[in-house]
Motif scaffolding. Sequence first.
Motif, mmCIF file in Angstrom:
data_model
loop_
_atom_site.group_PDB
_atom_site.id
_atom_site.type_symbol
_atom_site.label_atom_id
_atom_site.label_comp_id
_atom_site.label_asym_id
_atom_site.label_seq_id
_atom_site.Cartn_x
_atom_site.Cartn_y
_atom_site.Cartn_z
ATOM 1 N N GLU A 21 -0.419 -1.878 -3.944
ATOM 2 C CA GLU A 21 -0.001 -1.180 -2.729
ATOM 3 C C GLU A 21 0.182 0.309 -3.009
ATOM 4 O O GLU A 21 0.807 0.680 -3.997
ATOM 5 C CB GLU A 21 1.309 -1.753 -2.206
ATOM 6 C CG GLU A 21 1.322 -3.259 -2.039
ATOM 7 C CD GLU A 21 0.283 -3.793 -1.091
ATOM 8 O OE1 GLU A 21 -0.049 -3.099 -0.110
ATOM 9 O OE2 GLU A 21 -0.204 -4.900 -1.319
ATOM 10 N N TYR A 23 1.636 3.891 -1.417
ATOM 11 C CA TYR A 23 2.530 4.458 -0.418
ATOM 12 C C TYR A 23 2.562 5.974 -0.544
ATOM 13 O O TYR A 23 2.534 6.517 -1.647
ATOM 14 C CB TYR A 23 3.963 3.942 -0.615
ATOM 15 C CG TYR A 23 4.163 2.497 -0.238
ATOM 16 C CD1 TYR A 23 4.541 2.140 1.052
ATOM 17 C CD2 TYR A 23 3.984 1.483 -1.173
ATOM 18 C CE1 TYR A 23 4.735 0.818 1.402
ATOM 19 C CE2 TYR A 23 4.180 0.149 -0.833
ATOM 20 C CZ TYR A 23 4.549 -0.171 0.457
ATOM 21 O OH TYR A 23 4.739 -1.479 0.807
ATOM 22 N N ASP A 163 5.462 -2.043 5.789
ATOM 23 C CA ASP A 163 4.655 -0.864 6.088
ATOM 24 C C ASP A 163 5.395 0.401 5.662
ATOM 25 O O ASP A 163 4.794 1.355 5.197
ATOM 26 C CB ASP A 163 4.339 -0.810 7.581
ATOM 27 C CG ASP A 163 3.500 0.394 7.950
ATOM 28 O OD1 ASP A 163 2.357 0.480 7.451
ATOM 29 O OD2 ASP A 163 4.004 1.253 8.696
ATOM 30 N N LYS A 180 3.185 3.138 3.843
ATOM 31 C CA LYS A 180 1.973 2.528 3.286
ATOM 32 C C LYS A 180 0.723 3.252 3.761
ATOM 33 O O LYS A 180 0.597 3.587 4.935
ATOM 34 C CB LYS A 180 1.897 1.059 3.663
ATOM 35 C CG LYS A 180 0.770 0.303 2.970
ATOM 36 C CD LYS A 180 0.642 -1.092 3.503
ATOM 37 C CE LYS A 180 1.198 -2.061 2.514
ATOM 38 N NZ LYS A 180 1.003 -3.442 2.953
ATOM 39 N N THR A 182 -3.418 3.001 4.123
ATOM 40 C CA THR A 182 -4.489 2.017 4.161
ATOM 41 C C THR A 182 -5.705 2.609 3.449
ATOM 42 O O THR A 182 -5.997 3.792 3.565
ATOM 43 C CB THR A 182 -4.872 1.658 5.608
ATOM 44 O OG1 THR A 182 -5.155 2.847 6.324
ATOM 45 C CG2 THR A 182 -3.737 0.913 6.281
ATOM 46 N N ARG A 183 -6.358 1.751 2.703
ATOM 47 C CA ARG A 183 -7.524 2.227 1.945
ATOM 48 C C ARG A 183 -8.768 1.574 2.449
ATOM 49 O O ARG A 183 -8.799 0.538 2.977
ATOM 50 C CB ARG A 183 -7.377 1.892 0.463
ATOM 51 C CG ARG A 183 -6.193 2.564 -0.150
ATOM 52 C CD ARG A 183 -6.199 2.376 -1.609
ATOM 53 N NE ARG A 183 -5.062 1.534 -2.001
ATOM 54 C CZ ARG A 183 -4.857 1.133 -3.209
ATOM 55 N NH1 ARG A 183 -5.698 1.404 -4.155
ATOM 56 N NH2 ARG A 183 -3.810 0.413 -3.508
#
Length: 183
Positions: A21, A23, A163, A180, A182-183
């Motif tokens: 993850e 952030y 999130d 968070k 997003t990739r």
Amino acid sequence: MESASVNHDCLTDLQPTYQNELYKAQVDITGHSLSGLLLIKKMPDSSTRVVFSTEMGVKFFDFEFRENGDFFVIDILKKLNKKPVIRALEQDFRLVLMNEGGKIPVETRMNELYFYHGYSKGKKQAWYLTDKNCKQLMGAELSSKRKPLVRVEFIDVAAGNPDSILINHLNFRFNIALKKLTR
């Protein structure tokens, strides 16, 4: 708060499952601000690494949390390499990672809004907050016997991971906000 009895598996089912993850992080500490990226990554040996760096790749810190509860500082910026700072960050990220893996709460309490699932941390207590139906993880708290010290708020927990995460220290000005990416 009143004592309560609740199925202890409900908290285990709500534990975040951080795999890889990323952030966006904003850290405010006694008048200074740092921003960058925070990576929480589950390693092949089941340890979890927490790395905070600038967007250009300069590391502020790199911590390892092992499954057996051990904590290691892999790397840390010289200005941050102070025992109170490291201890505070370790406690914060243990709350975020729910590093209690498989342990049964020492006690469960409730108020009109939440269930508080408590774990002993020596002279301190870690509390994980769930809604009254035990369907959603709301946050965490680290407290002494008299007062709360750190509050963690999990916002929009979907697919097992929040999130956004807000970490607020109540006894001095030290706050961490994570959003968070997003990739």
